[in-house]
Design a protein around this motif. Structure first.
Motif, mmCIF file in Angstrom:
data_model
loop_
_atom_site.group_PDB
_atom_site.id
_atom_site.type_symbol
_atom_site.label_atom_id
_atom_site.label_comp_id
_atom_site.label_asym_id
_atom_site.label_seq_id
_atom_site.Cartn_x
_atom_site.Cartn_y
_atom_site.Cartn_z
ATOM 1 N N ALA A 122 0.810 -1.220 0.000
ATOM 2 C CA ALA A 122 0.000 0.000 0.000
ATOM 3 C C ALA A 122 0.841 1.266 0.000
ATOM 4 C CB ALA A 122 -0.935 -0.009 1.215
ATOM 5 N N GLY A 123 1.949 1.271 0.742
ATOM 6 C CA GLY A 123 2.796 2.468 0.821
ATOM 7 C C GLY A 123 3.404 2.860 -0.508
ATOM 8 N N PRO A 124 4.208 1.963 -1.131
ATOM 9 C CA PRO A 124 4.805 2.331 -2.416
ATOM 10 C C PRO A 124 3.781 2.558 -3.524
ATOM 11 C CG PRO A 124 5.335 0.049 -1.832
ATOM 12 C CD PRO A 124 4.747 0.696 -0.616
ATOM 13 N N LEU A 125 2.619 1.915 -3.433
ATOM 14 C CA LEU A 125 1.574 2.186 -4.424
ATOM 15 C C LEU A 125 1.082 3.626 -4.307
ATOM 16 C CD1 LEU A 125 -0.544 -1.112 -4.412
ATOM 17 C CD2 LEU A 125 0.922 -0.238 -6.253
ATOM 18 N N THR A 126 1.148 4.188 -3.096
ATOM 19 C CA THR A 126 0.816 5.598 -2.908
ATOM 20 C C THR A 126 1.818 6.487 -3.642
ATOM 21 O OG1 THR A 126 -0.105 5.083 -0.732
ATOM 22 C CG2 THR A 126 0.390 7.392 -1.195
ATOM 23 N N ASN A 127 3.118 6.104 -3.588
ATOM 24 C CA ASN A 127 4.129 6.853 -4.339
ATOM 25 C C ASN A 127 3.874 6.765 -5.837
ATOM 26 O OD1 ASN A 127 6.056 5.671 -1.791
ATOM 27 N ND2 ASN A 127 6.177 7.842 -2.252
#
Length: 268
Positions: free
Chosen positions: A132-137
């Motif tokens: 979820a975190g890197p997909l936000t980037n």
């Protein structure tokens, strides 16, 4: 006793985050309009505040996905307020990423929300929490590059254009670095649930050194060149030329002498 009011306060957006977002909005306006007497300083404040906002959203995405995955302790820890001061390691999540942007122009992966993994059931849920975190980037990079790949740059001032290009570079580097299957990074968190218990136990001692190892490897000239060529390839695919990211970084480092070519473009 947990009440409805306390649960609501656990999810209320923090004034700290709103303040950072306000700085981003005001400095974005200053860069667009040329209001600031120092364009480089305005770009510096805009990109830095936008970068911090993206780091907060990165951590929020981890926390929110964990909450829906079964970790009901997330709210009480303050992770849903977007307040960077609530992170387990503010140094790793905010300070170091900003320092690396200032010194090296690279999007250092953050990451310091403590998730109680034993509360989450199912390998897919564990993988989604990490992804979820890197997909936000990735999403942030898509938004930053939208004017470029939509060919909607008419009327966009060069200063704002360069700032967006540099911010997109930071988001792309953060996403790629985070998705590396290296212990300690989100990419490893995505694949870890699918590994055997024996392999996980063998890899676990190396997790604290994963990010450090990545940056040591990046100092190898051949690896560094290949990595940034890959970044440039991705950005070109999104409509951003290398010269635009270069001028964005040149503007960002307002304390250094500005490149004449970038200065000429800004004067148009």
């Amino acid at each position: 006793m947990t009440t409805a009011a306390s649960r609501h306060s656990d999810r209320r957006v923090s004034p700290v985050f709103l303040g950072i977002a306000a700085v981003m909005a005001v400095t974005a306006w200053a860069v667009w309009t040329g209001f600031s007497a120092s364009p480089g300083l305005a770009v510096f404040l805009f990109v830095t505040s936008a970068w911090i906002v993206s780091l907060c959203l990165h951590e929020y995405a981890h926390a929110r996905t964990a909450l829906h995955g079964g970790d009901i302790t997330i709210g009480a820890k303050g992770y849903l307020t977007l307040n960077p001061l609530k992170y387990t390691h503010a140094l790793l999540s905010i300070v170091l990423p900003v320092v690396f942007v200032v010194l090296g122009g690279i999007g250092l992966p953050g990451g310091a929300v403590f998730i109680e993994r034993d509360r989450i059931r199912g390998r897919w849920k564990h993988s989604l929490v990490s992804a979820a975190g890197p997909l936000t980037n990735v999403l942030f990079a898509v938004v930053c590059t939208a004017p470029f790949w939509l060919d909607a740059l008419d009327g966009v001032p060069y200063g704002f254009r360069f700032a967006l290009a540099f911010l997109a570079l930071l988001q792309v580097t953060a996403a790629i670095l985070n998705f590396l299957p290296v212990p300690g990074l989100d990419g490893y968190g995505v694949v870890e649930p699918w590994l055997s218990h024996r392999i996980r136990r063998q890899i676990e001692p190396f997790a604290p050194f994963g990010l450090l190892a990545v940056f040591v490897v990046l100092f190898i000239p051949e690896v560094n060149q290949a990595f940034f060529e890959a970044i440039d390839t991705v950005l070109r695919g999104l409509g951003i030329h290398e010269a635009e990211t270069y001028c964005g970084q040149d503007l960002y480092r307002f304390w250094q002498e500005q490149n004449p070519d970038c200065e000429e473009l800004l004067s148009r």
